[in-house]
Design an enzyme around this catalytic site. Structure first.
Site, PDB file in Angstrom:
ATOM      1  N   ASP A  31       0.810  -1.228   0.038  1.00 45.23           N
ATOM      2  CA  ASP A  31      -0.016  -0.078   0.199  1.00 45.23           C
ATOM      3  C   ASP A  31       1.057   1.259   0.009  1.00 45.23           C
ATOM      4  OD1 ASP A  31      -3.154   0.745   1.039  1.00 45.23           O
ATOM      5  OD2 ASP A  31      -1.678   2.171   1.006  1.00 45.23           O
ATOM      6  N   ILE A  32       0.344   2.223  -0.873  1.00 43.08           N
ATOM      7  CA  ILE A  32       1.327   3.454  -0.934  1.00 43.08           C
ATOM      8  C   ILE A  32       1.326   4.351   0.327  1.00 43.08           C
ATOM      9  CG2 ILE A  32       1.749   3.957  -3.248  1.00 43.08           C
ATOM     10  CD1 ILE A  32      -0.746   5.731  -3.256  1.00 43.08           C
ATOM     11  N   ASN A  87     -12.701  -2.795   3.127  1.00 41.55           N
ATOM     12  CA  ASN A  87     -13.734  -1.791   3.467  1.00 41.55           C
ATOM     13  C   ASN A  87     -14.850  -1.610   2.237  1.00 41.55           C
ATOM     14  OD1 ASN A  87     -12.010  -0.582   5.437  1.00 41.55           O
ATOM     15  ND2 ASN A  87     -10.804   0.346   4.187  1.00 41.55           N
ATOM     16  N   VAL A  96     -11.083   3.001  -3.306  1.00 43.23           N
ATOM     17  CA  VAL A  96     -10.769   2.314  -4.833  1.00 43.23           C
ATOM     18  C   VAL A  96     -11.786   0.961  -5.058  1.00 43.23           C
ATOM     19  CG1 VAL A  96      -9.048   0.965  -6.090  1.00 43.23           C
ATOM     20  CG2 VAL A  96      -8.341   2.953  -4.385  1.00 43.23           C
ATOM     21  N   HIS A 100     -10.288  -5.306  -2.544  1.00 41.56           N
ATOM     22  CA  HIS A 100      -9.227  -5.579  -2.403  1.00 41.56           C
ATOM     23  C   HIS A 100      -9.075  -5.761  -0.716  1.00 41.56           C
ATOM     24  CE1 HIS A 100      -9.938  -1.180  -2.026  1.00 41.56           C
ATOM     25  NE2 HIS A 100      -9.196  -1.278  -1.062  1.00 41.56           N
ATOM     26  N   HIS A 102      -6.774  -5.536   2.691  1.00 37.81           N
ATOM     27  CA  HIS A 102      -5.695  -4.975   3.353  1.00 37.81           C
ATOM     28  C   HIS A 102      -5.166  -6.240   4.204  1.00 37.81           C
ATOM     29  CE1 HIS A 102      -6.586  -0.483   2.596  1.00 37.81           C
ATOM     30  NE2 HIS A 102      -7.932  -0.839   2.491  1.00 37.81           N
TER      31      HIS A 102
HETATM   32  P1  AMP Z   1      -9.431   1.555   0.504  1.00 41.09           P
HETATM   33  O1  AMP Z   1      -9.589   3.145   1.062  1.00 41.09           O
HETATM   34  O2  AMP Z   1      -9.833   0.724   1.604  1.00 41.09           O
HETATM   35  O3  AMP Z   1     -10.522   1.576  -0.668  1.00 41.09           O
HETATM   36  O4  AMP Z   1      -7.997   1.411   0.369  1.00 41.09           O
HETATM   37  C1  AMP Z   1      -7.441   1.841  -0.980  1.00 41.09           C
HETATM   38  C2  AMP Z   1      -6.071   1.739  -0.540  1.00 41.09           C
HETATM   39  O5  AMP Z   1      -5.182   1.736  -1.689  1.00 41.09           O
HETATM   40  C3  AMP Z   1      -5.446   2.823   0.425  1.00 41.09           C
HETATM   41  O6  AMP Z   1      -5.036   2.323   1.492  1.00 41.09           O
HETATM   42  C4  AMP Z   1      -4.481   3.274  -0.353  1.00 41.09           C
HETATM   43  O7  AMP Z   1      -3.174   4.015   0.314  1.00 41.09           O
HETATM   44  C5  AMP Z   1      -4.166   2.390  -1.520  1.00 41.09           C
HETATM   45  N1  AMP Z   1      -3.509   3.139  -2.752  1.00 41.09           N
HETATM   46  C6  AMP Z   1      -4.163   4.046  -3.745  1.00 41.09           C
HETATM   47  N2  AMP Z   1      -3.527   4.181  -4.524  1.00 41.09           N
HETATM   48  C7  AMP Z   1      -2.348   3.171  -4.573  1.00 41.09           C
HETATM   49  C8  AMP Z   1      -1.494   2.967  -5.434  1.00 41.09           C
HETATM   50  N3  AMP Z   1      -1.117   3.222  -6.719  1.00 41.09           N
HETATM   51  N4  AMP Z   1      -0.548   1.681  -5.322  1.00 41.09           N
HETATM   52  C9  AMP Z   1      -0.622   1.146  -4.036  1.00 41.09           C
HETATM   53  N5  AMP Z   1      -1.613   1.374  -3.148  1.00 41.09           N
HETATM   54  C10 AMP Z   1      -2.444   2.371  -3.372  1.00 41.09           C
END
Ligand code: AMP
Ligand code: ZN
Length: 118
Positions: A31-32, A87, A96, A100, A102
């Protein structure tokens, strides 16, 4: 593959990621914005928008959880334990819209959630 989906593009390699796991149908990557010492995201190749849509695909769910189990075992994260979170929607804090999972690990994670009882 869904057009303009960030995680479909990460799966295909069009957008770079730091991969920690890869097979034909699942990838795991950093995760970024890490929220724990180790914070990985696991996704399936088949695009679904959230867990309610993915719920009817037992094979895909098994693929993802098997990948998480293999990865955490290989990295010896299973002994101390870890947390898996998905989530969903506005109250769930989803940002996103490609399902996914976590995986948070590597240190004690503290209390779960933000609910404050009266
Ligand atoms: P959520 O808020 O549960 O939808 O999680 C989305 C996650 O994606 C967040 O923790 C972000 O930090 C992560 N994220 C967004 N863009 C990227 C990316 N390009 N590479 C890796 N993680 C990302
Ligand atoms: Zn997608």
């Amino acid at each position: 593959m869904s057009a303009n989906c960030l995680f479909c593009k990460i799966f295909s390699g069009e957008i770079p990621s730091k991969k920690v796991f890869e097979n034909e149908v699942v990838i795991g990557f950093h995760d970024i914005h890490p929220q724990a010492k180790h914070h990985l995201l696991f996704i399936h190749k088949n695009h679904t928008k959230d867990i309610t849509e993915m719920a009817s695909d037992a094979d895909a769910l098994s693929d993802v959880f098997s990948a998480i189990a293999s990865f955490t075992k290989a990295k010896n994260l299973d002994e101390a334990g870890f947390r898996v979170v998905t989530n969903m929607g506005r109250h769930g804090g989803q940002t996103v819209f490609h399902t996914h999972f976590h995986v948070l690990a590597g240190e004690p994670l503290g209390p779960f959630g933000t609910y404050k009882s009266l």
